[in-house]
Design a protein around this motif. Structure first.
Motif, mmCIF file in Angstrom:
data_model
loop_
_atom_site.group_PDB
_atom_site.id
_atom_site.type_symbol
_atom_site.label_atom_id
_atom_site.label_comp_id
_atom_site.label_asym_id
_atom_site.label_seq_id
_atom_site.Cartn_x
_atom_site.Cartn_y
_atom_site.Cartn_z
ATOM 1 N N ALA A 1 0.939 13.448 -4.894
ATOM 2 C CA ALA A 1 2.123 13.725 -4.020
ATOM 3 C C ALA A 1 2.493 15.019 -3.636
ATOM 4 N N LEU A 2 2.233 15.997 -4.643
ATOM 5 C CA LEU A 2 2.596 17.433 -4.704
ATOM 6 C C LEU A 2 1.283 18.317 -4.616
ATOM 7 N N SER B 1 4.575 18.785 -10.710
ATOM 8 C CA SER B 1 6.024 19.027 -10.470
ATOM 9 C C SER B 1 6.121 20.494 -11.009
ATOM 10 N N VAL C 1 1.439 13.558 3.545
ATOM 11 C CA VAL C 1 2.385 13.233 2.627
ATOM 12 C C VAL C 1 2.716 14.485 1.830
ATOM 13 N N GLN C 2 1.496 15.237 1.086
ATOM 14 C CA GLN C 2 1.847 16.204 0.231
ATOM 15 C C GLN C 2 2.465 17.412 1.101
ATOM 16 N N ARG D 1 4.808 16.975 3.305
ATOM 17 C CA ARG D 1 6.194 16.675 3.469
ATOM 18 C C ARG D 1 6.871 16.847 2.325
ATOM 19 N N ASN D 2 6.174 16.389 1.350
ATOM 20 C CA ASN D 2 7.053 16.203 -0.179
ATOM 21 C C ASN D 2 7.157 17.585 -0.411
ATOM 22 N N LEU D 3 6.324 18.710 -0.315
ATOM 23 C CA LEU D 3 6.248 20.021 -0.885
ATOM 24 C C LEU D 3 7.631 20.775 0.264
ATOM 25 N N ARG E 1 9.960 19.264 1.195
ATOM 26 C CA ARG E 1 11.318 18.501 0.898
ATOM 27 C C ARG E 1 11.840 19.157 -0.584
ATOM 28 N N GLU E 2 10.746 19.462 -1.278
ATOM 29 C CA GLU E 2 11.033 20.271 -2.793
ATOM 30 C C GLU E 2 11.281 21.774 -2.573
ATOM 31 N N THR F 1 8.628 7.398 7.611
ATOM 32 C CA THR F 1 8.784 6.336 6.641
ATOM 33 C C THR F 1 10.003 5.952 6.548
#
Length: 383
Positions: free
Chosen positions: A56-57, A61, A88-89, A91-93, A95-96, A142
């Motif tokens: 995911a990241l 985390s 996906v990675q 986009r998630n990064l 966002r974080e 998504t």
């Protein structure tokens, strides 16, 4: 009256990850050069060693929290990964971290987009960027996919949006491919004419910033753009070069190579790289002052193999001898310990394209190749 001061370059945090194999650039020096070439100012860096990558990241985390603090402390506007990220990675990064996140491929594409000058170069870069963007559509909507289209209906506006975007990209890609194919036919016609003339065709290849364009200018007395930066020039230039009385060659300067050069770029620049595939001889320019020179030679040879040019005879041009504090002994040269049979198995010259040292020897050797082929009905050039 006060002068307007230029805006500072956006800051960037550099990230490198050791995935269990020795990282080819543990100091992130090349990533730093890429960042500067893209108009970014490296403000901090993070190194992480992981046996298993976080799906995911990418870095997990804990490291993301550390990275976010670095972004805040340095007031960076983006984060650059020296490793490939999945959509996906990425986009998630983002966002974080709350800032843009680029991987190495996206960064190289950005530099190419900034440096392309000719119409053909711009088309090639745009095609590569569209192909890369097409891979980023996966799960990009998504939040809409969870919305159902109504009772008894499957799917929703998210799926429709993905399909619309994908179709739009595919249409644009097809248009660019047709336009580039026309340019490729023109180049092919020019190459066939040079081949019929029996002229020695020389292609200059090498790692980016090894001094290819400087060597090209020195050999051809051209005035192409030269800068001490990665991918200073992208457009292929061809010139007829005087070697000796009655002896000429056609020399082409091509785009530089780099570690993990995106496949989309290799495909998009096929028409340009065909100048290399059709050459009789490759002048492989190497920065002799760079400690990573052997790895860079391997990377260039890897790309040459990918485009079908691995069997074309090479001459190693060890450049930038003017930057050496002391001569580099033969035992520290490429091939000395790799079973190439010694110095004579790979012809090489030490030169300084900047000062001109050693270039007369290179010209004389190329003139000798032309002279030895003149008696042949079908000219062939043997090193």
């Amino acid at each position: 009256m006060s002068q307007t001061r230029p805006e500072a370059a956006p800051g960037a945090v550099l990230v490198g990850v050791d995935t269990g194999q020795p990282h080819p650039d543990s100091t992130l020096g090349e990533l730093r050069e890429l960042a500067l070439s893209a108009g970014l100012l490296p403000s901090a860096s993070l190194w992480s060693a992981r046996r298993r990558l976080d799906p995911a990241l990418y870095i997990g985390s804990g490291k993301v929290a550390e990275l976010k603090q670095q972004v805040l402390d340095s007031q960076a506007s983006c984060v650059l990964f020296d490793n490939p990220l999945s959509p996906v990675q990425q986009r998630n990064l983002e966002r974080e971290l709350g800032v843009s996140v680029w991987d190495r491929t996206a960064l190289i594409l950005e530099i190419f987009a900034r440096r392309a000058r000719s119409g053909e170069g711009k088309l090639q870069v745009e095609l590569a960027r569209l192909r890369h963007a097409a891979t980023r559509l996966v799960r990009g909507w998504t939040h809409l996919e969870r919305q159902q289209g109504g009772i008894g209906l499957r799917g929703g506006p998210g799926e429709k949006q993905i399909e619309l975007d994908r179709r739009m990209l595919e249409d644009k890609i097809k248009i660019l491919q047709v336009r580039l194919h026309k340019l490729e036919r023109q180049r092919s016609t020019q190459r066939r004419a040079r081949a019929r003339a029996g002229q020695l065709r020389v292609s200059i290849v090498g790692y980016t910033n090894a001094g290819k364009s400087t060597l090209f200018n020195a050999l051809t007395h051209a005035h192409g753009y030269v800068a001490d930066q990665l991918f200073a020039t992208l457009d292929t230039t061809t010139r007829r070069v005087f070697l000796a009385p009655g002896s000429f060659a056609v020399v082409s300067d091509t785009v530089g190579f780099i570690r993990d050069l995106p496949h989309s770029l290799v495909d998009a620049f096929k028409a340009t790289l065909d100048e290399t595939v059709e050459a009789d001889v490759l002048l492989h320019v190497v920065d002799l002052s760079n400690e990573q020179r052997e790895q860079q030679i391997e990377q260039v040879n890897s790309v040459l193999a990918e485009i079908g040019a691995k069997d074309i005879p090479q001459i190693l041009i060890y450049n930038k001898i003017d930057k050496l504090q002391a001569p580099v002994p033969f035992t520290d040269r490429y091939g000395a310990h790799a079973g190439f049979g010694g110095r004579d198995s790979i012809k090489s010259f030490d030169v300084s394209a900047l000062t001109g040292a050693g270039l007369d020897t290179v010209r004389a050797y190329l003139a000798g190749l032309v002279a030895r082929s003149e008696a042949d009905t079908n000219p062939t050039f043997h090193i």
